[in-house]
Each structure stands twice: as structure tokens, then as C-alpha cells.
Design a protein around this motif. Structure first.
Motif, mmCIF file in Angstrom:
data_model
loop_
_atom_site.group_PDB
_atom_site.id
_atom_site.type_symbol
_atom_site.label_atom_id
_atom_site.label_comp_id
_atom_site.label_asym_id
_atom_site.label_seq_id
_atom_site.Cartn_x
_atom_site.Cartn_y
_atom_site.Cartn_z
ATOM 1 N N SER A 158 0.814 -1.214 0.000
ATOM 2 C CA SER A 158 0.000 0.000 0.000
ATOM 3 C C SER A 158 0.845 1.261 0.000
ATOM 4 O O SER A 158 0.412 2.309 -0.496
ATOM 5 N N GLN A 159 2.061 1.189 0.529
ATOM 6 C CA GLN A 159 2.953 2.350 0.564
ATOM 7 C C GLN A 159 3.509 2.684 -0.819
ATOM 8 O O GLN A 159 3.974 3.799 -1.052
ATOM 9 N N LEU A 160 3.432 1.738 -1.739
ATOM 10 C CA LEU A 160 4.022 1.926 -3.066
ATOM 11 C C LEU A 160 3.142 2.751 -3.991
ATOM 12 O O LEU A 160 3.608 3.209 -5.028
ATOM 13 N N PHE A 161 1.875 2.928 -3.633
ATOM 14 C CA PHE A 161 0.939 3.610 -4.518
ATOM 15 C C PHE A 161 0.430 4.862 -3.820
ATOM 16 O O PHE A 161 -0.303 4.785 -2.828
ATOM 17 N N MET A 162 0.799 6.024 -4.359
ATOM 18 C CA MET A 162 0.519 7.290 -3.682
ATOM 19 C C MET A 162 -0.975 7.553 -3.541
ATOM 20 O O MET A 162 -1.413 8.269 -2.644
ATOM 21 N N GLN A 163 -1.790 6.991 -4.443
ATOM 22 C CA GLN A 163 -3.236 7.248 -4.388
ATOM 23 C C GLN A 163 -3.948 6.388 -3.359
ATOM 24 O O GLN A 163 -5.159 6.513 -3.167
ATOM 25 N N ILE A 164 -3.206 5.523 -2.666
ATOM 26 C CA ILE A 164 -3.796 4.619 -1.680
ATOM 27 C C ILE A 164 -3.288 4.975 -0.290
ATOM 28 O O ILE A 164 -2.094 5.186 -0.087
ATOM 29 N N GLU A 165 -4.205 5.069 0.652
ATOM 30 C CA GLU A 165 -3.799 5.286 2.045
ATOM 31 C C GLU A 165 -3.042 4.043 2.535
ATOM 32 O O GLU A 165 -3.426 2.919 2.226
ATOM 33 N N PRO A 166 -1.950 4.245 3.293
ATOM 34 C CA PRO A 166 -1.248 3.073 3.845
ATOM 35 C C PRO A 166 -2.195 2.191 4.653
ATOM 36 O O PRO A 166 -2.987 2.693 5.446
ATOM 37 N N ILE A 167 -2.114 0.905 4.420
ATOM 38 C CA ILE A 167 -2.997 -0.046 5.090
ATOM 39 C C ILE A 167 -2.225 -0.808 6.145
ATOM 40 O O ILE A 167 -1.171 -1.394 5.862
ATOM 41 N N MET A 168 -2.747 -0.780 7.361
ATOM 42 C CA MET A 168 -2.169 -1.530 8.479
ATOM 43 C C MET A 168 -3.281 -2.320 9.146
ATOM 44 O O MET A 168 -4.296 -1.750 9.542
ATOM 45 N N VAL A 169 -3.090 -3.611 9.256
ATOM 46 C CA VAL A 169 -4.093 -4.517 9.801
ATOM 47 C C VAL A 169 -3.507 -5.206 11.024
ATOM 48 O O VAL A 169 -2.300 -5.491 11.073
ATOM 49 N N ASN A 170 -4.330 -5.488 12.003
ATOM 50 C CA ASN A 170 -3.863 -6.195 13.188
ATOM 51 C C ASN A 170 -3.348 -7.587 12.836
ATOM 52 O O ASN A 170 -3.761 -8.178 11.843
ATOM 53 N N PRO A 171 -2.431 -8.127 13.633
ATOM 54 C CA PRO A 171 -1.818 -9.417 13.304
ATOM 55 C C PRO A 171 -2.851 -10.542 13.159
ATOM 56 O O PRO A 171 -3.926 -10.506 13.763
ATOM 57 N N ALA A 172 -2.486 -11.535 12.360
ATOM 58 C CA ALA A 172 -3.336 -12.709 12.196
ATOM 59 C C ALA A 172 -3.383 -13.513 13.492
ATOM 60 O O ALA A 172 -2.474 -13.451 14.325
ATOM 61 N N ASP A 173 -4.439 -14.278 13.650
ATOM 62 C CA ASP A 173 -4.621 -15.099 14.845
ATOM 63 C C ASP A 173 -3.963 -16.472 14.702
ATOM 64 O O ASP A 173 -3.537 -17.069 15.689
ATOM 65 N N HIS A 174 -3.900 -16.973 13.477
ATOM 66 C CA HIS A 174 -3.319 -18.292 13.228
ATOM 67 C C HIS A 174 -2.360 -18.208 12.041
ATOM 68 O O HIS A 174 -2.663 -17.568 11.036
ATOM 69 N N ILE A 175 -1.233 -18.877 12.189
ATOM 70 C CA ILE A 175 -0.209 -18.888 11.144
ATOM 71 C C ILE A 175 -0.183 -20.262 10.482
ATOM 72 O O ILE A 175 -0.101 -21.285 11.164
ATOM 73 N N ILE A 176 -0.250 -20.261 9.166
ATOM 74 C CA ILE A 176 -0.161 -21.501 8.397
ATOM 75 C C ILE A 176 1.317 -21.801 8.174
ATOM 76 O O ILE A 176 2.011 -21.053 7.488
ATOM 77 N N HIS A 177 1.795 -22.878 8.752
ATOM 78 C CA HIS A 177 3.209 -23.224 8.661
ATOM 79 C C HIS A 177 3.515 -24.216 7.555
ATOM 80 O O HIS A 177 4.611 -24.199 6.986
ATOM 81 N N ASN A 178 2.564 -25.084 7.259
ATOM 82 C CA ASN A 178 2.841 -26.173 6.321
ATOM 83 C C ASN A 178 1.675 -26.382 5.365
ATOM 84 O O ASN A 178 0.537 -26.021 5.655
ATOM 85 N N GLU A 179 1.996 -26.975 4.227
ATOM 86 C CA GLU A 179 0.962 -27.432 3.322
ATOM 87 C C GLU A 179 0.241 -28.632 3.958
ATOM 88 O O GLU A 179 0.723 -29.237 4.904
ATOM 89 N N GLY A 180 -0.887 -28.976 3.400
ATOM 90 C CA GLY A 180 -1.584 -30.171 3.860
ATOM 91 C C GLY A 180 -3.044 -29.915 4.124
ATOM 92 O O GLY A 180 -3.588 -28.851 3.806
ATOM 93 N N ASN A 181 -3.690 -30.898 4.708
ATOM 94 C CA ASN A 181 -5.115 -30.800 4.992
ATOM 95 C C ASN A 181 -5.367 -29.855 6.158
ATOM 96 O O ASN A 181 -4.615 -29.828 7.131
ATOM 97 N N MET A 182 -6.437 -29.088 6.032
ATOM 98 C CA MET A 182 -6.848 -28.182 7.101
ATOM 99 C C MET A 182 -8.338 -28.359 7.323
ATOM 100 O O MET A 182 -9.095 -28.562 6.372
#
Length: 211
Positions: A93-117
Motif C-alpha cells: 500500500s505504501q508503493l501507490f501514492m493514491q492509496i492510504e497506507p494499510i495496516m491490519v492487526n496481526p493474524a490469529d493463526h499462522i499456516i506453517h505447512n501445506e496439507g489438509n486443514m
């Protein structure tokens, strides 16, 4: 299982709602227009249970916080982009001057590996499909012949690789190894543009002629 494509924001980024008969649903890539998305979910009496991200570019994450707070649901992202949500330089978002910088709160779960979910009654397979961005993933619902590919593969195109962490060779390898190996009748739900199929892209996508 049913799915719905909802283009959101100035770039018309496709958000997907995947729902079960009991009205529970997953929200994939809520990119913008959070109030509009919440209104649509309310109209259909759907019960979101999680937000899944294919990757963390700005046009795929803008409505995360309002949707997460409304429904009190967790957010899932790949480990290689867990810091991107809070960083306008990384999420682009910082790369495009017409867009306000976007900041989102951290994710709750991190995907570490491929596979079934499994989330609630939803079962699917996670493919790591980097190249457009290092933490790009695709979600494959085998029983429904659907893969949600984010910005890896489009109808007649592939994702751009000129943003942070992009790599064209890696993207083509991801598409070839993870997506083109799926049955040809598999529907490809892309991050932008219309729905296509694996078979259609194998036959006519000019970027994949080498495969």
C-alpha cells in the motif's frame, strides 16, 4: 458446499464466501468495503467462522479488521507473510501514492505447512504457491472441484511479480507443480477477474505455453 464471488474495492479484488448447508461460512480475502460485505452476509443469514488469506497484498486485506471485530472470528495467513499485515511497505500500500497506507492487526493463526486443514465442518487442502508473493497459498476444496488461487493464476494470465518478494520463475513452478496437477475440471477462483478451469488454462493461457 456453495461459494460466492464478491468483487470489492477499487481494484475489484475477488472476495469469496464458502458456505455449508448449516449457514456457517469462510471468508477468503476480504479486500475492501467491509460494511458492504457484512451487509451481504447479514442478508443471507450467514455465520462466518474464519477469515482465510491467500496472501497479504493491500487489496486483499483492507476489510479484515472490521469483519473480524464484527464476527469475533480468527484470521489465517501463511508464516512468510505474517508481518505484512502491519507493514504498508510489505503489503504494497505504501508503493501507490493514491492509496492510504494499510495496516491490519496481526493474524490469529499462522499456516506453517501445506496439507489438509479443517475449520469447523470445512475440510480443504492448503498449497503453498509462492511467486506472486512469498507467502501466497491456494485453498483446494477437492470434493467440490474448486481451488481458490489468489493472484497466482487468472483466466488467461498469471500474477504480477514486480512487488516485494515476487519471483516469476517461482510463480510458474508453483502453477505447474501445484495447480496444473489438479483435475482439468477444477474451477479456479482467482483474485481478480472471472472464474476459469484448470483445463481451460492448460489449453489457452499464453503464459503457460511452456508447460
Amino acid at each position: 458446499m456453495k461459494w460466492q464471488q464478491i468483487p470489492l474495492g477499487p481494484l475489484q479484488t475477488n472476495c469469496y464466501i464458502v458456505e455449508n448447508p448449516d449457514k456457517t461460512c469462510l471468508i477468503i480475502d476480504p479486500g475492501e468495503e467491509g460494511k458492504k460485505l457484512i451487509h451481504l452476509l447479514s442478508q443471507r443469514k450467514l455465520k462466518p467462522i474464519a477469515i482465510l488469506l491467500t496472501h497479504a497484498h493491500f487489496d486483499h486485506i483492507g476489510a479484515i479488521d472490521v469483519v473480524r471485530e464484527t464476527y469475533k472470528i480468527p484470521v489465517y495467513i501463511h508464516k512468510q507473510e505474517e508481518k505484512w499485515l502491519e507493514d504498508p511497505r510489505l503489503n504494497g500500500s505504501q508503493l501507490f501514492m493514491q492509496i492510504e497506507p494499510i495496516m491490519v492487526n496481526p493474524a490469529d493463526h499462522i499456516i506453517h505447512n501445506e496439507g489438509n486443514m479443517k475449520i469447523g465442518e470445512f475440510s480443504f487442502h492448503v498449497f503453498h504457491t509462492p511467486g506472486h508473493s512469498p507467502g501466497s497459498v491456494s485453498y483446494y476444496f477437492e470434493e467440490n472441484d474448486v481451488v481458490i488461487s489468489g493472484d497466482a493464476l487468472f483466466q488467461g494470465g498469471i500474477g504480477r511479480t514486480d512487488l516485494p518478494g515476487g519471483n516469476s520463475g517461482q510463480l510458474l513452478k508453483s502453477i505447474h507443480d501445484k495447480l496444473l496437477s489438479l483435475p482439468e475440471e477444477t474451477y479456479v477462483l482467482s483474485g481478480h477477474g472471472p472464474v476459469t478451469t484448470i483445463g481451460e488454462e492448460m489449453d489457452s493461457n499464453p503464459f503457460l505455453n511452456g508447460f
